[in-house]
Enzyme design. Structure first.
Site, PDB file in Angstrom:
ATOM      1  N   MET A   1       0.855  -1.192   0.000  1.00  0.00           N
ATOM      2  CA  MET A   1       0.000   0.000   0.000  1.00  0.00           C
ATOM      3  C   MET A   1       0.887   1.236   0.000  1.00  0.00           C
ATOM      4  SD  MET A   1      -3.314  -0.864   2.369  1.00  0.00           S
ATOM      5  CE  MET A   1      -2.482  -1.727   3.689  1.00  0.00           C
TER       6      MET A   1
ATOM      7  N   CYS B   1      -2.579  -1.665 -10.401  1.00  0.00           N
ATOM      8  CA  CYS B   1      -2.842  -0.293  -9.973  1.00  0.00           C
ATOM      9  C   CYS B   1      -3.839   0.372 -10.929  1.00  0.00           C
ATOM     10  CB  CYS B   1      -1.538   0.502  -9.918  1.00  0.00           C
ATOM     11  SG  CYS B   1      -1.812   2.181  -9.330  1.00  0.00           S
TER      12      CYS B   1
ATOM     13  N   ARG C   1      -6.731  -2.909   3.203  1.00  0.00           N
ATOM     14  CA  ARG C   1      -7.380  -1.897   4.035  1.00  0.00           C
ATOM     15  C   ARG C   1      -7.739  -2.393   5.432  1.00  0.00           C
ATOM     16  NH1 ARG C   1     -11.957  -0.672  -0.050  1.00  0.00           N
ATOM     17  NH2 ARG C   1     -11.658  -2.938  -0.253  1.00  0.00           N
TER      18      ARG C   1
HETATM   19  C1  LIG Z   1      -3.834   3.397   0.568  1.00  0.00           C
HETATM   20  C2  LIG Z   1      -3.707   2.281  -0.437  1.00  0.00           C
HETATM   21  C3  LIG Z   1      -2.567   2.192  -1.209  1.00  0.00           C
HETATM   22  C4  LIG Z   1      -2.408   1.129  -2.118  1.00  0.00           C
HETATM   23  N1  LIG Z   1      -1.235   1.016  -2.805  1.00  0.00           N
HETATM   24  C5  LIG Z   1      -1.007  -0.097  -3.555  1.00  0.00           C
HETATM   25  C6  LIG Z   1       0.283  -0.355  -4.110  1.00  0.00           C
HETATM   26  O1  LIG Z   1       1.242   0.410  -3.924  1.00  0.00           O
HETATM   27  N2  LIG Z   1       0.435  -1.497  -4.845  1.00  0.00           N
HETATM   28  C7  LIG Z   1      -0.618  -2.388  -5.050  1.00  0.00           C
HETATM   29  O2  LIG Z   1      -0.432  -3.422  -5.720  1.00  0.00           O
HETATM   30  N3  LIG Z   1      -1.833  -2.152  -4.533  1.00  0.00           N
HETATM   31  C8  LIG Z   1      -2.039  -1.057  -3.771  1.00  0.00           C
HETATM   32  N4  LIG Z   1      -3.252  -0.884  -3.160  1.00  0.00           N
HETATM   33  C9  LIG Z   1      -4.297  -1.924  -3.325  1.00  0.00           C
HETATM   34  C10 LIG Z   1      -4.199  -2.974  -2.200  1.00  0.00           C
HETATM   35  O3  LIG Z   1      -2.950  -3.626  -2.231  1.00  0.00           O
HETATM   36  C11 LIG Z   1      -5.334  -4.019  -2.315  1.00  0.00           C
HETATM   37  O4  LIG Z   1      -5.189  -4.728  -3.518  1.00  0.00           O
HETATM   38  C12 LIG Z   1      -6.720  -3.381  -2.293  1.00  0.00           C
HETATM   39  O5  LIG Z   1      -6.815  -2.415  -1.264  1.00  0.00           O
HETATM   40  C13 LIG Z   1      -7.818  -4.440  -2.102  1.00  0.00           C
HETATM   41  O6  LIG Z   1      -7.609  -5.186  -0.939  1.00  0.00           O
HETATM   42  P1  LIG Z   1      -8.361  -4.855   0.443  1.00  0.00           P
HETATM   43  O7  LIG Z   1      -9.841  -4.934   0.180  1.00  0.00           O
HETATM   44  O8  LIG Z   1      -7.861  -5.894   1.401  1.00  0.00           O
HETATM   45  O9  LIG Z   1      -7.973  -3.480   0.816  1.00  0.00           O
HETATM   46  C14 LIG Z   1      -3.447   0.175  -2.287  1.00  0.00           C
HETATM   47  C15 LIG Z   1      -4.613   0.299  -1.519  1.00  0.00           C
HETATM   48  C16 LIG Z   1      -4.748   1.326  -0.593  1.00  0.00           C
HETATM   49  C17 LIG Z   1      -6.001   1.394   0.231  1.00  0.00           C
END
Ligand SMILES: Cc1cc2nc3c(=O)[nH]c(=O)nc-3n(C[C@H](O)[C@H](O)[C@H](O)COP(=O)(O)O)c2cc1C
Length: 373
Positions: free
Chosen positions: A20, A104, A232
């Site tokens: 993240m 992304c 998250r």
């Molecule tokens: C603040 C934030 C920053 C993120 N940055 C990245 C990142 O640098 N690389 C990436 O592959 N995904 C990034 N994501 C996506 C997360 O890795 C993840 O795939 C997405 O939040 C869905 O999963 P979750 O429902 O568990 O949050 C980001 C998500 C958030 C909320």
């Protein structure tokens, strides 16, 4: 006895902290690591910025001396550049695992053909993955991706097959399209379909909407996936890793911390950020975390507002001393945190969807400025 390589049979971590941007830096990873055994991935780092030696980016590639394994996510659009970046990082930072960002959805990344735009170009993707695996030598390379660009352009099953052929060590799928961004809910049936499509020995991770330990068990149960990637749900909740460990080993879950315990964690996290980035940047980086740490706790709006504007560690300590000591009401355990935006129209390079087999790099310079978000 020497452990098998990461992601080989017998060494497939069940739980992965999602990369993240702006969050999963060394101080946050250290805090999470204390609670459970998993894999803790860095924030996204631009391969081109690594090759160029960009100072801000190089700081993000650093690991604490005691961090092991060292897991780093790269964003790349160009096979030559990803290979060079990986070679450099293995030499200088002793990286143990590379993850490639193919998911992304943000404009500044996709409009240059990066992130979730790249899997649409099957041949270019194949070249990027082959270059990465070759440059990595024996260091495992994994990929993290979304379902596709939008509902008319699903790419995840092709991505799984191409990755398997390229020698990628594991796959992680977020069950949303880039067009969905964070709206709606993650479609876990796509994780199940991917698991069925790729060879059984290639680990598949399910990602999207895991907020509690019970969701992680449900993801594995419903999809047959080998492990989970959690984003998250960990924001302001490094202690979730203790719950995940307990859930996967069938132990009772620890109690959710009261605000008095959360305050200790907050103070420690902020101090670690300051030690890592210096006081000015460290304190500013911590501001956004204050809202996540206190999400759902009945502490009142006034103190939340003040915490979001802290100017120093002393200022933080003063405010934390004023927090009421309260528990998290059960009905607030699943309150969403972090991104919830979407849907969106995905920004793509001109003519990107015309020919999925065209393997030209859209904008070789385009990924320079994407490190850390
Ligand atoms: C603040 C934030 C920053 C993120 N940055 C990245 C990142 O640098 N690389 C990436 O592959 N995904 C990034 N994501 C996506 C997360 O890795 C993840 O795939 C997405 O939040 C869905 O999963 P979750 O429902 O568990 O949050 C980001 C998500 C958030 C909320």
């Amino acid at each position: 006895m020497i452990a098998p390589p990461l992601f080989a049979a017998g060494n497939v971590p069940k739980v992965v902290l999602a990369p993240m941007a702006g969050v999963t830096n060394a101080p946050f990873r250290r805090l999470c690591r204390r609670y459970g055994g998993g894999l803790y991935v860095s924030e996204m780092i631009s391969a081109r910025a690594v090759v160029e030696g960009n100072e801000k980016t190089m700081k993000l590639t650093q690991f604490a001396d005691d961090e092991s394994p060292r897991s780093l996510q790269l964003a790349a659009v160009d096979p030559a550049v990803v290979g060079e970046a990986i070679g450099k990082l293995i030499d200088t930072e002793r990286i143990d695992h590379f993850d490639l960002n193919l998911g992304c959805p943000v404009r500044k990344v996709t409009r240059n053909g990066g992130g979730s735009a790249l899997p649409y170009k099957r041949k270019l993707l194949e070249r990027v993955l082959n270059a990465a695996v070759k440059a990595a030598g024996g260091v495992p390379v994994t990929v993290k991706f979304r379902v596709g660009i939008d509902d008319d352009h699903h790419t995840y099953l092709d991505t799984g097959r191409i990755a398997a052929d390229a020698g990628i060590a594991a796959l992680a799928l977020h069950g949303r399209t880039a067009a969905q961004l964070y709206s709606g809910s993650a479609d876990w049936s796509t994780v199940a379909a991917l698991r069925e499509t790729v060879p059984a020995e290639l680990p598949v991770y399910g990602n999207g909407d895991i907020w509690e330990a019970s969701d992680a068990l449900a993801m594995v149960d419903q999809t047959g996936c080998d492990g989970v990637v959690i984003g998250r749900g960990c924001l302001g909740r490094p202690w979730l890793f203790a719950h995940l460990d307990a859930a996967f080993t069938g132990e009772p879950l620890p109690t959710i911390p009261r605000t008095s315990e959360v305050a200790l964690l907050m103070a420690e996290h902020a101090k670690e950020l300051v030690a890592w980035f210096g006081e000015f940047k460290g304190v500013r980086e911590f501001r956004k975390h204050t809202a996540w740490y206190l999400k759902g706790y009945p502490v009142g709006g006034e103190i939340r507002g003040k915490l979001g504007q802290i100017e120093s560690l002393d200022h933080l300590d003063d405010l934390l001393a004023q927090l009421p000591d309260v528990r998290l009401p059960d009905e607030n355990r699943r309150v969403a945190r972090g991104h919830t935006r979407g849907p969106q129209v995905v920004a793509l390079p001109q003519g990107w969807l015309d020919d999925p087999d065209d393997d030209l790099v859209a904008n070789p310079e385009g990924d320079s400025a994407v490190s850390g978000g």
